[in-house]
Motif scaffolding. Structure first.
Motif, PDB file in Angstrom:
ATOM      1  N   ARG A 158       0.845  -1.187   0.000  1.00 39.92           N
ATOM      2  CA  ARG A 158       0.000   0.000   0.000  1.00 39.92           C
ATOM      3  C   ARG A 158       0.886   1.244   0.000  1.00 39.92           C
ATOM      4  O   ARG A 158       1.848   1.329   0.778  1.00 39.92           O
ATOM      5  CB  ARG A 158      -0.899   0.031   1.243  1.00 39.92           C
ATOM      6  CG  ARG A 158      -2.072  -0.941   1.195  1.00 39.92           C
ATOM      7  CD  ARG A 158      -2.979  -0.685   2.392  1.00 39.92           C
ATOM      8  NE  ARG A 158      -4.106  -1.598   2.441  1.00 39.92           N
ATOM      9  CZ  ARG A 158      -5.269  -1.412   1.812  1.00 39.92           C
ATOM     10  NH1 ARG A 158      -5.437  -0.324   1.073  1.00 39.92           N
ATOM     11  NH2 ARG A 158      -6.254  -2.292   1.927  1.00 39.92           N
ATOM     12  N   ASP A 159       0.563   2.196  -0.857  1.00 35.26           N
ATOM     13  CA  ASP A 159       1.229   3.494  -0.828  1.00 35.26           C
ATOM     14  C   ASP A 159       1.098   4.042   0.601  1.00 35.26           C
ATOM     15  O   ASP A 159       0.001   4.078   1.164  1.00 35.26           O
ATOM     16  CB  ASP A 159       0.560   4.428  -1.836  1.00 35.26           C
ATOM     17  CG  ASP A 159       1.220   5.787  -1.933  1.00 35.26           C
ATOM     18  OD1 ASP A 159       1.216   6.515  -0.926  1.00 35.26           O
ATOM     19  OD2 ASP A 159       1.704   6.140  -3.027  1.00 35.26           O
ATOM     20  N   SER A 160       2.207   4.443   1.195  1.00 37.17           N
ATOM     21  CA  SER A 160       2.205   4.821   2.603  1.00 37.17           C
ATOM     22  C   SER A 160       1.436   6.104   2.890  1.00 37.17           C
ATOM     23  O   SER A 160       1.160   6.401   4.055  1.00 37.17           O
ATOM     24  CB  SER A 160       3.645   4.973   3.119  1.00 37.17           C
ATOM     25  OG  SER A 160       4.319   6.014   2.437  1.00 37.17           O
ATOM     26  N   VAL A 161       1.073   6.868   1.856  1.00 38.70           N
ATOM     27  CA  VAL A 161       0.303   8.090   2.052  1.00 38.70           C
ATOM     28  C   VAL A 161      -1.148   7.911   1.622  1.00 38.70           C
ATOM     29  O   VAL A 161      -2.071   8.208   2.370  1.00 38.70           O
ATOM     30  CB  VAL A 161       0.933   9.275   1.298  1.00 38.70           C
ATOM     31  CG1 VAL A 161       0.034  10.515   1.370  1.00 38.70           C
ATOM     32  CG2 VAL A 161       2.314   9.586   1.865  1.00 38.70           C
ATOM     33  N   THR A 162      -1.369   7.393   0.427  1.00 43.99           N
ATOM     34  CA  THR A 162      -2.733   7.274  -0.095  1.00 43.99           C
ATOM     35  C   THR A 162      -3.428   5.997   0.338  1.00 43.99           C
ATOM     36  O   THR A 162      -4.656   5.912   0.318  1.00 43.99           O
ATOM     37  CB  THR A 162      -2.738   7.328  -1.620  1.00 43.99           C
ATOM     38  OG1 THR A 162      -2.102   6.140  -2.141  1.00 43.99           O
ATOM     39  CG2 THR A 162      -2.015   8.566  -2.141  1.00 43.99           C
ATOM     40  N   GLY A 163      -2.662   4.964   0.701  1.00 44.44           N
ATOM     41  CA  GLY A 163      -3.247   3.678   1.058  1.00 44.44           C
ATOM     42  C   GLY A 163      -3.628   2.825  -0.137  1.00 44.44           C
ATOM     43  O   GLY A 163      -4.122   1.704   0.032  1.00 44.44           O
ATOM     44  N   LYS A 164      -3.407   3.305  -1.363  1.00 41.66           N
ATOM     45  CA  LYS A 164      -3.744   2.533  -2.559  1.00 41.66           C
ATOM     46  C   LYS A 164      -2.707   1.441  -2.795  1.00 41.66           C
ATOM     47  O   LYS A 164      -1.512   1.620  -2.551  1.00 41.66           O
ATOM     48  CB  LYS A 164      -3.804   3.455  -3.790  1.00 41.66           C
ATOM     49  CG  LYS A 164      -4.858   4.553  -3.691  1.00 41.66           C
ATOM     50  CD  LYS A 164      -6.248   3.983  -3.667  1.00 41.66           C
ATOM     51  CE  LYS A 164      -7.304   5.072  -3.699  1.00 41.66           C
ATOM     52  NZ  LYS A 164      -8.689   4.530  -3.665  1.00 41.66           N
ATOM     53  N   TRP A 165      -3.195   0.283  -3.297  1.00 42.46           N
ATOM     54  CA  TRP A 165      -2.289  -0.822  -3.587  1.00 42.46           C
ATOM     55  C   TRP A 165      -1.443  -0.537  -4.825  1.00 42.46           C
ATOM     56  O   TRP A 165      -1.928   0.025  -5.806  1.00 42.46           O
ATOM     57  CB  TRP A 165      -3.064  -2.109  -3.815  1.00 42.46           C
ATOM     58  CG  TRP A 165      -3.525  -2.795  -2.572  1.00 42.46           C
ATOM     59  CD1 TRP A 165      -4.795  -2.854  -2.086  1.00 42.46           C
ATOM     60  CD2 TRP A 165      -2.710  -3.543  -1.653  1.00 42.46           C
ATOM     61  NE1 TRP A 165      -4.843  -3.586  -0.922  1.00 42.46           N
ATOM     62  CE2 TRP A 165      -3.580  -4.012  -0.633  1.00 42.46           C
ATOM     63  CE3 TRP A 165      -1.355  -3.852  -1.591  1.00 42.46           C
ATOM     64  CZ2 TRP A 165      -3.112  -4.787   0.436  1.00 42.46           C
ATOM     65  CZ3 TRP A 165      -0.896  -4.614  -0.526  1.00 42.46           C
ATOM     66  CH2 TRP A 165      -1.764  -5.075   0.465  1.00 42.46           C
ATOM     67  N   ILE A 166      -0.181  -0.962  -4.771  1.00 42.95           N
ATOM     68  CA  ILE A 166       0.753  -0.876  -5.888  1.00 42.95           C
ATOM     69  C   ILE A 166       1.318  -2.270  -6.136  1.00 42.95           C
ATOM     70  O   ILE A 166       1.659  -2.989  -5.189  1.00 42.95           O
ATOM     71  CB  ILE A 166       1.920   0.083  -5.584  1.00 42.95           C
ATOM     72  CG1 ILE A 166       1.398   1.491  -5.229  1.00 42.95           C
ATOM     73  CG2 ILE A 166       2.897   0.137  -6.754  1.00 42.95           C
ATOM     74  CD1 ILE A 166       0.695   2.203  -6.353  1.00 42.95           C
ATOM     75  N   ALA A 167       1.401  -2.669  -7.405  1.00 39.96           N
ATOM     76  CA  ALA A 167       1.996  -3.950  -7.782  1.00 39.96           C
ATOM     77  C   ALA A 167       3.346  -3.711  -8.442  1.00 39.96           C
ATOM     78  O   ALA A 167       3.481  -2.805  -9.282  1.00 39.96           O
ATOM     79  CB  ALA A 167       1.086  -4.699  -8.745  1.00 39.96           C
ATOM     80  N   VAL A 168       4.332  -4.510  -8.066  1.00 41.48           N
ATOM     81  CA  VAL A 168       5.648  -4.483  -8.708  1.00 41.48           C
ATOM     82  C   VAL A 168       5.869  -5.868  -9.303  1.00 41.48           C
ATOM     83  O   VAL A 168       6.020  -6.853  -8.581  1.00 41.48           O
ATOM     84  CB  VAL A 168       6.769  -4.143  -7.703  1.00 41.48           C
ATOM     85  CG1 VAL A 168       8.116  -4.077  -8.419  1.00 41.48           C
ATOM     86  CG2 VAL A 168       6.467  -2.826  -6.992  1.00 41.48           C
ATOM     87  N   ASN A 169       5.861  -5.947 -10.613  1.00 38.61           N
ATOM     88  CA  ASN A 169       5.982  -7.255 -11.266  1.00 38.61           C
ATOM     89  C   ASN A 169       7.395  -7.816 -11.223  1.00 38.61           C
ATOM     90  O   ASN A 169       7.583  -9.030 -11.288  1.00 38.61           O
ATOM     91  CB  ASN A 169       5.491  -7.164 -12.711  1.00 38.61           C
ATOM     92  CG  ASN A 169       3.980  -7.058 -12.800  1.00 38.61           C
ATOM     93  OD1 ASN A 169       3.278  -7.224 -11.804  1.00 38.61           O
ATOM     94  ND2 ASN A 169       3.458  -6.768 -13.984  1.00 38.61           N
ATOM     95  N   ASP A 170       8.397  -6.957 -11.117  1.00 37.12           N
ATOM     96  CA  ASP A 170       9.789  -7.406 -10.981  1.00 37.12           C
ATOM     97  C   ASP A 170      10.425  -6.555  -9.888  1.00 37.12           C
ATOM     98  O   ASP A 170      10.894  -5.452 -10.144  1.00 37.12           O
ATOM     99  CB  ASP A 170      10.547  -7.244 -12.299  1.00 37.12           C
ATOM    100  CG  ASP A 170      11.962  -7.819 -12.242  1.00 37.12           C
ATOM    101  OD1 ASP A 170      12.486  -8.012 -11.118  1.00 37.12           O
ATOM    102  OD2 ASP A 170      12.551  -8.055 -13.309  1.00 37.12           O
ATOM    103  N   ASN A 171      10.444  -7.076  -8.656  1.00 33.40           N
ATOM    104  CA  ASN A 171      10.974  -6.243  -7.580  1.00 33.40           C
ATOM    105  C   ASN A 171      12.467  -6.454  -7.362  1.00 33.40           C
ATOM    106  O   ASN A 171      13.042  -5.936  -6.410  1.00 33.40           O
ATOM    107  CB  ASN A 171      10.194  -6.438  -6.271  1.00 33.40           C
ATOM    108  CG  ASN A 171      10.553  -7.704  -5.526  1.00 33.40           C
ATOM    109  OD1 ASN A 171      10.584  -8.780  -6.110  1.00 33.40           O
ATOM    110  ND2 ASN A 171      10.813  -7.577  -4.236  1.00 33.40           N
TER     111      ASN A 171
END
Length: 234
Positions: A158-171
């Motif tokens: 989760r974005d630490s400010v907005t709370g929206k989920w973020i996906a990283v396909n290659d971390n």
């Protein structure tokens, strides 16, 4: 910042009576060979005790939602509002991850697509799919049905400010970044490199705070505003 996000959690997950505890970070399909265990992170009230379950439900087709994994979670949130657990490795997506309280009675093999009552109180849920035709049920539970991004994400947070989920396909490379709608994002817009994980620490954010006007410019604008008001009165 995560503590502020936890305090605002009530408005981030609709359809729940209380949402002071949320899923915050996990790896749907960690890079490399499947591990025997993996980490999952919750965010909640600092110092609060937590006891509940984490379920993984199949999402391979619209009539699935069969319980594939069930882990009991018990612990206390740290001063930063974070609580991490080592759980048995999740079967690779497609799946719906569900965080519940301790009243849940669902068991392995139960099919919950049409009736989710045995999950008890649901704090949070997210569906990750590996094919556009698959269907999760997170949305039915007040959570997030993350859009198909072309492959299985290696890291979710989760974005630490907005709370929206973020996906990283290659971390490992920090590439293939997507938001909940499946829109690809520029990794340069985040305040941290999107490589590795951030379990136990503040998640990245792509929020850009407002830049205050220089004091001199503020005075100029105020003067212009005063002049305009004087002309209107004249």
């Amino acid at each position: 910042m995560k503590t502020l996000f936890a305090a605002a959690a009530l408005v981030l997950v609709a359809g729940t009576a209380s949402a002071s505890t949320l899923l915050n970070e996990f790896q749907p399909n960690p890079d490399g060979a499947d591990p025997s265990t993996q980490m999952i992170e919750l965010i909640g009230t600092p110092g609060a005790a937590f006891s509940g379950y984490l379920f993984s439900l199949e999402a391979d087709n619209a009539n699935s939602a069969t319980v594939d994994r069930k882990s009991a979670l018990t612990g206390t949130f740290g001063a930063n509002g974070l609580l991490t657990f080592a759980i048995a490795d999740l079967e690779n997506p497609s799946f719906t991850i569900v965080l519940t309280d301790s009243t849940a009675t669902a068991n392995l093999g139960d099919e919950l697509f049409f009736d989710q009552s045995s999950l008890g109180f649901v704090y949070d849920a997210i569906s990750i799919i590996d094919a556009a035709t698959d269907t999760g049920i997170a949305g039915l539970l007040g959570g997030t049905d993350f859009a198909f991004t072309g492959t299985e994400p290696e890291w979710m947070f989760r974005d630490s400010v907005t709370g929206k989920w973020i996906a990283v396909n290659d971390n490992v490379a920090g590439t293939g970044i997507f938001d909940e709608t499946g829109t690809e994002l520029d990794s340069a817009g985040f305040d941290q490199a999107l490589t590795g994980t951030t379990f136990g620490a503040t998640n990245p954010t792509m929020s850009t705070p407002a830049v205050p006007l220089p004091a001199s410019l503020t005075l100029v604008l105020a003067a212009i505003g005063g002049l305009a008001a004087f002309r209107r009165r004249s």
